[in-house]
Motif scaffolding. Structure first.
Motif: not given
Ligand SMILES: Nc1ncnc2c1ncn2[C@@H]1O[C@H](COP(=O)(O)OP(=O)(O)O)[C@@H](O)[C@H]1O
Ligand SMILES: [Mg+2]
Length: 250
Positions: A4-23
């Motif tokens: 079990f390492n020190e974890q440098f990056v735990r997760s990523i989250k997509l900031k869906r509400e900021e995305i202008p268009s999914f097209k």
């Protein structure tokens, strides 16, 4: 024993509400449609799935969000402008661990050539110790693709690092891919974290890992034996003739 390492990056989250268009690309990728948060394993996380599903796009976005150059290299390889990469990285929230990595590398099979050229350029300019010495000392252009790649894993990756690799198997023989497992394990024991996009059932067999499979349906966690890659390779080896008959005689 569970590592079990020190974890440098735990997760990523997509900031869906900021995305202008999914097209439009990259937001139109099927794998992003349902993406909310992706939680990484402290040791190794694999991104797998068919060609074109968006693995490289997401990996590049993770890398740029962490401060890597989109073309690859270590944190301090700033050899190209930042405006050629997809804007996805700007829409990712990176949840980091407490410890900061002391080493890091973003390795893309596609632009490894540019990294090799950049090392030669830096060394021609001649400030400080030769960069190539930390890669094993032999010009990466004067080795085969696989040798140069492997020299980078062996010599340049120093532990306590975050390593982001896109299809590292591309240049490696099956035996070298197995050697790579050994090297990954050594670096994990030296407190490193990997995020790897791969098609290689050998590499994705690393046990202390999470596997995320990208498909038209989105991103789903899988066990090795459940993955398409593993099942297809297994079918091929178990009954090669049947598979060939099917492929060649329609
Ligand atoms: N710069 C770009 N502009 C528009 N579409 C792109 C661009 N780069 C990749 N794509 C498209 O996005 C899809 C996913 O690409 P990619 O992330 O490289 O997939 P993978 O690594 O899973 O094979 C592909 O269908 C590709 O054609
Ligand atoms: Mg790819």
């Amino acid at each position: 024993m569970e590592l079990f390492n020190e974890q440098f990056v735990r997760s990523i989250k997509l900031k869906r509400e900021e995305i202008p268009s999914f097209k439009k690309y990259p937001f139109n990728l099927p794998s992003l449609k349902t993406l909310d948060e992706l939680s990484f394993h402290p040791n190794v996380t694999f991104l797998i799935g068919e060609n074109g599903m968006g693995k490289s796009t997401l990996l590049e976005a993770i890398a740029t969000a962490l401060g890597f150059n989109p073309e690859g290299g270590s944190f301090n390889f700033n050899f190209s402008t930042y405006d050629s990469h997809s804007p996805l990285g700007d829409y990712l929230k990176v949840i980091k661990g407490i410890e900061k990595p002391r080493d890091g590398f973003f390795l893309r099979a596609e632009s490894f050539y540019n990294v090799a050229s950049n090392i030669e350029e830096l060394d021609r300019e001649g400030f400080g110790p030769r960069v190539i010495d930390s890669f094993g000392g032999v010009s990466l252009h004067e080795q085969s693709h696989g040798e140069a790649f492997f020299a980078t894993f062996l010599h340049r990756f120093g532990g306590n690092g975050i390593y982001i690799l896109d299809e590292p198997e591309a240049a490696l023989s099956p035996l070298r891919q197995m050697s790579m497992l050994t090297r990954i394990h050594d670096l994990v024991n030296e407190n490193s974290q990997f995020i790897i996009a791969t098609h290689s059932p050998i590499i994705m067999a690393y046990p202390e890992a999470r596997i995320f499979e990208f498909s038209e349906e989105g991103i789903n966690e899988r066990r090795l034996e459940e993955t398409n890659h593993y099942q297809i390779m297994k079918q091929f080896f178990v009954d090669k003739n049947r598979m060939l008959h099917h492929l060649l005689n329609g």
